[in-house]
Every structure is written in structure tokens, then in C-alpha cells.
Design a protein around this motif. Structure first.
Motif, short mmCIF file in Angstrom:
data_model
loop_
_atom_site.label_atom_id
_atom_site.label_comp_id
_atom_site.label_asym_id
_atom_site.label_seq_id
_atom_site.Cartn_x
_atom_site.Cartn_y
_atom_site.Cartn_z
N GLY A 1 -17.20 -31.00 0.54
CA GLY A 1 -16.30 -32.14 0.67
C GLY A 1 -17.02 -33.47 0.55
O GLY A 1 -16.55 -34.39 -0.11
N ALA A 2 -18.19 -33.55 1.19
CA ALA A 2 -18.98 -34.79 1.10
C ALA A 2 -19.47 -35.05 -0.31
O ALA A 2 -19.46 -36.19 -0.80
CB ALA A 2 -20.17 -34.72 2.06
N TYR A 3 -19.88 -33.99 -1.01
CA TYR A 3 -20.40 -34.14 -2.38
C TYR A 3 -19.29 -34.56 -3.34
O TYR A 3 -19.47 -35.47 -4.17
CB TYR A 3 -21.02 -32.82 -2.83
CG TYR A 3 -21.45 -32.83 -4.28
CD1 TYR A 3 -22.58 -33.53 -4.69
CD2 TYR A 3 -20.71 -32.14 -5.24
CE1 TYR A 3 -22.98 -33.55 -6.02
CE2 TYR A 3 -21.09 -32.15 -6.57
CZ TYR A 3 -22.23 -32.85 -6.95
OH TYR A 3 -22.60 -32.87 -8.28
N LEU A 4 -18.13 -33.90 -3.24
CA LEU A 4 -17.05 -34.18 -4.18
C LEU A 4 -16.42 -35.55 -3.94
O LEU A 4 -16.08 -36.27 -4.90
CB LEU A 4 -15.97 -33.09 -4.08
CG LEU A 4 -16.40 -31.69 -4.54
CD1 LEU A 4 -15.32 -30.67 -4.23
CD2 LEU A 4 -16.71 -31.69 -6.03
N ALA A 5 -16.26 -35.91 -2.67
CA ALA A 5 -15.61 -37.19 -2.36
C ALA A 5 -16.60 -38.33 -2.23
O ALA A 5 -16.27 -39.49 -2.52
CB ALA A 5 -14.80 -37.06 -1.07
N GLY A 6 -17.82 -38.02 -1.76
CA GLY A 6 -18.81 -39.07 -1.53
C GLY A 6 -18.42 -40.01 -0.41
O GLY A 6 -19.00 -41.10 -0.27
N ARG A 7 -17.47 -39.58 0.40
CA ARG A 7 -16.96 -40.42 1.48
C ARG A 7 -16.79 -39.59 2.74
O ARG A 7 -16.79 -38.36 2.73
CB ARG A 7 -15.60 -41.05 1.10
CG ARG A 7 -15.64 -41.95 -0.13
CD ARG A 7 -16.40 -43.24 0.14
NE ARG A 7 -15.76 -44.00 1.20
CZ ARG A 7 -14.71 -44.81 1.02
NH1 ARG A 7 -14.19 -44.97 -0.19
NH2 ARG A 7 -14.21 -45.47 2.03
N LEU A 8 -16.60 -40.28 3.84
CA LEU A 8 -16.47 -39.64 5.15
C LEU A 8 -15.29 -38.67 5.19
O LEU A 8 -15.41 -37.56 5.71
CB LEU A 8 -16.30 -40.72 6.21
CG LEU A 8 -15.98 -40.26 7.63
CD1 LEU A 8 -17.13 -39.43 8.20
CD2 LEU A 8 -15.69 -41.46 8.53
N TRP A 9 -14.14 -39.07 4.61
CA TRP A 9 -12.96 -38.23 4.71
C TRP A 9 -13.15 -36.88 4.01
O TRP A 9 -12.58 -35.87 4.42
CB TRP A 9 -11.72 -38.95 4.15
CG TRP A 9 -11.79 -39.31 2.69
CD1 TRP A 9 -12.17 -40.49 2.15
CD2 TRP A 9 -11.45 -38.45 1.60
NE1 TRP A 9 -12.11 -40.44 0.79
CE2 TRP A 9 -11.67 -39.20 0.42
CE3 TRP A 9 -11.00 -37.14 1.48
CZ2 TRP A 9 -11.44 -38.68 -0.86
CZ3 TRP A 9 -10.77 -36.61 0.21
CH2 TRP A 9 -10.98 -37.38 -0.94
#
Length: 486
Positions: A165-173
Motif C-alpha cells: 500500500g505504501a509503495y503503490l500510493a506513496g502516501r500514509l493512507w
């Protein structure tokens, strides 16, 4: 009985070693793919989830483990259903109460208003309730190895989903919703594997009242522990910002893992000594308490020495150069000492629980909590992250000392306290001296630093055997015992 505990211990610590490696990889990934501020927000949010779960669960899980171990199967199932329903409804009420404040809450926790972050937190809170109750039900049913296996699988899935999730979004959410997906998958899988039919759950208000009489007095302990171990992040955020929270979270993570040397087995230990205590086999209860204290202190001091000695290299392994700061070895030293004291108090607190003297234990933690708040407010503005670490150490040390002094006396403890003190003071001071004088200056390569810190840890472990904190005879007794004693 205790040969079974040894097998569980072996599997637990193999699992814990794997878990620590996985968590290090997760931190490394998150510190790479998230900004320092976002990682600080991630740390604050996880602390918040932990706190709400502690607060709104009313410590019923602990009471469930303490009493349901001796229940008949049908009563275990009724107690499981009662606790799960009560805690789930309580969490829904808590979420409804904070819903009007979500913008203020999100702005403080993550630095921005985000509905996506809020609903991820809400989902994690509810799913965690179900997961925790499944694990507790397996414990009181005597399926401890299943608990160990499920915890490892949960961690594997967690790390994979959160990092993805962090890799794909690059964001906290992205990291948060990865955690939601993992938690939901594990609850569905474990419910199916253990044949838990939620449609057949029953609720007994009488059982809840009985558990609350035991659990509610312990609420002050859980709240105080959260304040001592986690609230400093919010004070650091208020004075130094989210980036400082991120740096402190990385520096705090590894030393606080020393607690898990006992925490991994704490509920299993309580369940088994409870049976011996209820059978009035006080000599065996005394034997196991004394052995576990000395064994824990021996292992934890050796581990702390290695962590302190390799503080700079370990921080670089789990994060980046952005997370280094002045005073890092001293932060490792003070947090490690505080972690040692907390793990020891966890063991001592089982004496209070066996004697049902939970109010006395609660008073100890309230005092420690008040000290922590005062020291945090005094030291963090003046000394920054070092001040936060010192406040944590002083608070946990005070709780341990007071807990030892006022402990119930029916169970005698054969522990060489002076020897433990000298062993700890000499070992940790030499490890800190090595870290400040050698590791930061003369070992710029991470590989050499890790090898040397491992050597420091092995030397500390050998010293403990040399002064006979724990003997091989005691260890082999634990390994070879096949029948319950007494």
C-alpha cells in the motif's frame, strides 16, 4: 506441563525472531517510501489505535484469560461471545462519539484532514477487536501453538499488504488501507480455520459483570502504560513536530522490543501458574516466578547491550541517515533500561493478579504515569528526544521498584537482586561507552558494526552464565520435565 511450555517457548521465540526481521523490513520500506513526517504520522496513528483498543476493551481479554482457562467448553464459548459482543459494541459507541471531532483528530495525528485516513483507523479498530478475541479464545482452549502460528501469519500478511500500500500510493493512507486489508483477510481466514460461527454467539451479562470486577481495576495499569510508553510522541509532536516523532519512533522501536522476551509468553505463563496457584502448589509457583525473572533479566540485558553497542548501524539498517541524531546511543540506553524494567514488572504484576490485589498494582502505575507526564513536559522542551527517552526510563524504573517493594508475599522470590543490579549497570554502561567511543567513530561500515555489537551481546550473555544468574541445570529441568509437578 512445562515441557509443553518449553516447546511453545521455542516456537514463540523462533516466531519472534522472524517477526523482528519482518518488522525491521517494514520500517525500512516505510521510511523509504514515506516522508519523515508521514512516518511520524504513521507512528502516532498506531499508538492511537493501540490506546483506543486498550481503553474501550476494558481489559476484558485479560480477565477472560485469567478465569476462562478453567471453564468448561460451553462456558468458554459463552464467555468468548460475551466479551466479543461487549467490546465490539463499545468500540462502535466510541467511534460514534469521536466522529464529530474527526477533522481535529486527523489534523493532529496526520497533519492534514483526511476522511480516508479516519475510516481506515475506524476499520482497524473494529477488526482488531475480533482478531484479539480469536487469539484469546485459542489460548484458554489450550491451543497455544495455533496462536503462535496465527500471529506469524498475520505479521507476514501485514508487512506485505502495508508495504504494498505504501509503495503503490506513496502516501500514509496507502499504508493504512493495506493494514485494513491484511487484518480483514486474517480475521476471515482464522475464523474459518477455527470453526468460529458468529451467528451462534451468546451473551451473558453475568459473566461480563464477573470479568469487569477483575478487569476494571487494571484499566489504570493499561492507561498508565500507554501514557508512559507512547504519549511522549504527542508531546514531541507539540514541541518539535512530526519529523521528530518519526526519528524518535525509529530510535524507540528496537530497544522497546526487549519487552517481547517475556511478553511473547506472558499470557501463557499466567494461564499455567494460575493452575498451580489455584491448586495451592505455592512452592512450584515460587520456583517458576524466580526462574523466569532471572532468565528474562539475563537475556534482556544481553540483548540491550548489543542494541546499544550497534545503535548507529541498527538505525541506518531500519531507516536512513535522516533518522540519525545527536545522543542516539543514550536514547537506546535509557529506552532499553526502561524496557527491561517494564518486562520485569510484567512478571511481578502476575503476583498481584494471582492474589487479586489489582488495586495495589494500579496505584503503582498511576504514580509512574504522573511522573512520566511531569518529566516529559519538563525534559522534552529542554533536551528534545533525549529528554523523552529519559522520562520513559525513569517512569518504568519507578514502577518496577515500587512493584517489587509492595508485592504480595505469599509467593517467595529467590532472586539475587544485588547481583542483577551490578550485572545490568556494568554491562549497559560498557555497551554505551563502546557505542559513543568506538562505534560512531571507527566503524563506519555497517557490517563491522553489527558484528561487533553481536560480540558485545554474546559477551554479556557469557558474563551472566559466569556469575550464575541462570544455570544449565535449571534450563535442562525446563526442557526435560514431562509431567506436571505436584
Amino acid at each position: 506441563m512445562f515441557s509443553k511450555i518449553f516447546r511453545i517457548a521455542a516456537w514463540s521465540y523462533i516466531t519472534q525472531a522472524a517477526s523482528m526481521i519482518l518488522l525491521v523490513l517494514q520500517v525500512k520500506a516505510l521510511t523509504r517510501w514515506l516522508s519523515v513526517a508521514d512516518f511520524g504520522a504513521w507512528s502516532q496513528i498506531n499508538v492511537f489505535i493501540f490506546f483506543v483498543n486498550l481503553l474501550v476493551s476494558f481489559n476484558l481479554g485479560h480477565g477472560f484469560i485469567r478465569f476462562a482457562s478453567s471453564y468448561a467448553t460451553c462456558d468458554k464459548e459463552t464467555c468468548f461471545g460475551s466479551v466479543l459482543i461487549f467490546q465490539f459494541v463499545a468500540h462502535l459507541i466510541a467511534l460514534a462519539a469521536i466522529l464529530p471531532l474527526r477533522d481535529v483528530l486527523m489534523n493532529f495525528l496526520s497533519g492534514a484532514v483526511s476522511d480516508s485516513v479516519f475510516w481506515a483507523i475506524a476499520s482497524l479498530l473494529l477488526i482488531t477487536v475480533v482478531y484479539n478475541n480469536i487469539q484469546n479464545y485459542l489460548l484458554v482452549s489450550g491451543r497455544e501453538l495455533q496462536v503462535v502460528r496465527q500471529n506469524l501469519l498475520r505479521l507476514l500478511v501485514d508487512v506485505a499488504c502495508i508495504c504494498a500500500g505504501a509503495y503503490l500510493a506513496g502516501r500514509l493512507w496507502g499504508a493504512l488501507w493495506g493494514g485494513v486489508a491484511s487484518a480483514a483477510f486474517c480475521v476471515i481466514l482464522f475464523s474459518w480455520l477455527n470453526r468460529i460461527d458468529y451467528r451462534k454467539l451468546t451473551y451473558s451479562s453475568a459473566m461480563i459483570r464477573q470479568l469487569l470486577k477483575f478487569s476494571l481495576p487494571l484499566m489504570s495499569v493499561t492507561i498508565a502504560y500507554w501514557v508512559i510508553s507512547s504519549s511522549n510522541k504527542y508531546i514531541i509532536n507539540a514541541y518539535l513536530g512530526l519529523e521528530a516523532v518519526g526519528r524518535f519512533s525509529v530510535a524507540n522501536r528496537l530497544p522497546m522490543m526487549l519487552v517481547t522476551i517475556f511478553t511473547v509468553l506472558s499470557t501463557i505463563f499466567l494461564s499455567n501458574v494460575s493452575r498451580l496457584y489455584d491448586a495451592q502448589n505455592f512452592d512450584r509457583v515460587s520456583h517458576w516466578f524466580s526462574f523466569v525473572i532471572r532468565w528474562y533479566w539475563h537475556l534482556a540485558v544481553a540483548g540491550a547491550a548489543g542494541l546499544i553497542g550497534g545503535s548507529r548501524a541498527l538505525t541506518l539498517i531500519v531507516s536512513t541517515k535522516e533518522y540519525l541524531f545527536d545522543g542516539l546511543p543514550f536514547v537506546y540506553l535509557t529506552i532499553a533500561l526502561g524496557s527491561l524494567c517494564f518486562g520485569s514488572f510484567q512478571i511481578i504484576s502476575r503476583l498481584y493478579e494471582l492474589e487479586k490485589a489489582v488495586y495495589r498494582s494500579s496505584c503503582t502505575w498511576i504514580l509512574s504515569m504522573l511522573l512520566n507526564i511531569g518529566f516529559n513536559l519538563l525534559l522534552i522542551p529542554r533536551y528534545g528526544l533525549v529528554g523523552g527517552a529519559v522520562a520513559t526510563c525513569v517512569s518504568l524504573l519507578s514502577a518496577f521498584l515500587v512493584g517489587i517493594y509492595f508485592r504480595p508475599r505469599r509467593i517467595a522470590l529467590s532472586v539475587p537482586w544485588l547481583k542483577l543490579f551490578v550485572y545490568t549497570a556494568v554491562t549497559l554502561f560498557l555497551a554505551w561507552l563502546y557505542a559513543t567511543a568506538v562505534e560512531n567513530r571507527y566503524l563506519p561500515k555497517i557490517g563491522w558494526s553489527i558484528l561487533m555489537s553481536a560480540a558485545v551481546s554474546v559477551a554479556a550473555l557469557a558474563l551472566g552464565f559466569l556469575i550464575r544468574l541462570v544455570t544449565w541445570t535449571e534450563i535442562m529441568e525446563l526442557v526435560r520435565e514431562r509431567k506436571p509437578s505436584g
